[in-house]
Enzyme design. Structure first.
Site: not given
Length: 378
Positions: A281-285, A265, A21, A203
């Site tokens: 993983r997740g959103e940003d990557s 970043q 986030d 993860y």
């Protein structure tokens, strides 16, 4: 599109159990500032910015001010704060009630010149599910509290023209075109000798040990570059618990592993440009992997209480037009079903990602759409 007026933005971010986030909010703040806007990023735990964006909390990026989101926010801070044009609640966080009350006073008849309420945006999580297009840009009236009568607006990032788009810097294609991966690898102490390069940001995928063994026993030399934190711990756990794996690695030498420290970043983006296959993983990557254009596998954030991430993953793979082998690999990697990891089909996966990237490049990016939306609502 004509130039939009410069606005002041308050972006609110709460760090829950990882740094995704904050990573998205920092990228958004930078991109708004690069367009001439002033951004105040309120965050309850900014410690990750020390490595994610060195100098951020000291004001190293012109136009971006990182402020501590304390509980409550100090009244003296609120009294001295110039009012913003736009509020952004990122990913379901709720703006502090004392912050809302202070602005509501200024916007009331007894306040300073009856200041207009801000454009209040609820920036949602990224998804390819059908509801995103239906919900994007809808109003939500505020029914209670000091801001009663105001309006929040749902704003959904997304992968189609009917959504809010994805974060993308205007100079991204030029920077990628000028990138030299051999130089980047040397600068990070990685002795690359032409082997396949794979990045690992994950993860704790249940199939990780199987994949490491496959590479170790394979015919093609592989260099795995592992990010710091949970990914590094997961790889080390797999090496320790996958029976005989370390002996295979020591004997055949087909798999070598490099561990990165926490990187800013821009360095993470460059890692994705460097590698032939990326695990994200997740959103940003995920978004950064799409821009990188190499084949990738997404470890979606798990929601074990109701398995809502299963439908979210399926929706993304449907939008991606993923070939069957890539869909099966994703399901196995995410622990969905009992099918084994299939063999990657490099050419088909690459063509799929290139086509998706081209579709996205034809759409306006998230920051551009947010600026346009805020200007219209004002």
């Amino acid at each position: 599109m004509p130039d939009q007026p410069s606005l002041t933005w308050d972006i609110f971010c709460q760090v829950v159990d990882n740094h995704g986030d904050l990573g998205v909010c920092w990228r958004l703040s930078r991109q708004l500032a690069s367009r001439g806007h002033a951004v105040r990023l309120w965050v309850d735990d900014a410690s990750a910015l020390a490595w994610m964006a060195p100098g951020a909390t000291q004001g190293a990026v012109p136009g971006v001010q990182v402020l501590p989101w304390t509980q409550p926010i100090d009244a003296a801070v609120l009294a001295a704060l110039p009012p913003a044009d736009v509020w952004v609640e990122a990913f379901g966080c709720a703006i502090a009630p004392e912050f809302i009350a202070a602005r509501a006073h200024l916007s009331s008849a007894g306040g300073q010149n009856g200041l207009k309420p801000p454009v209040w945006i609820n920036l949602e999580y990224l998804s390819a599910e059908p509801y995103v297009e239906r919900m994007h840009a809808l109003p939500s009236p505020v029914l209670h509290g000091p801001a009663v009568g105001w309006t929040k607006w749902f704003f959904y990032p997304g992968f189609t023209p009917a959504t809010g788009g994805l974060l993308r810097e205007h100079d991204l294609p030029a920077r990628q075109a000028a990138f030299d991966r051999a130089d980047w690898l040397r600068a990070h102490g990685i002795d690359w000798r032409g082997e396949r390069l794979v990045s690992m940001f994950c993860y704790e995928p249940p199939a990780l040990g199987t994949l490491l063994r496959r590479w170790a026993e394979g015919d093609e030399p592989t260099r795995l570059i592992v990010t710091a934190g949970r990914a590094a711990a997961a790889v080390q756990h797999a090496l320790a618990h996958e029976i005989g794996l370390q002996r295979v690695m020591d004997g055949r030498g087909q798999l070598s592993i490099s561990y990165l420290p926490p990187v800013p970043q821009p360095d993470y983006d460059a890692l994705l440009w460097t590698c032939d296959l990326n695990f994200v993983r997740g959103e940003d990557s995920l978004v950064r992997a799409l821009w990188a254009g190499a084949p990738f596998v997404w470890h979606i954030y798990p929601q074990p209480e109701d398995n809502a991430h299963h439908a979210k993953l399926d929706a993304f793979l449907h939008w991606l037009n993923a070939p069957p082998s890539l869909r099966q690999f994703h399901r196995a990697w995410n622990g969905i079903g009992a099918d084994p990891l299939p063999a990657p089909e490099a050419a088909a996966w690459q063509a799929c990602v290139h086509a998706a990237r081209a579709r996205l490049l034809a759409q306006d990016d998230l920051a551009t759409q947010l600026v346009r939306f805020a200007a219209q609502k004002r």
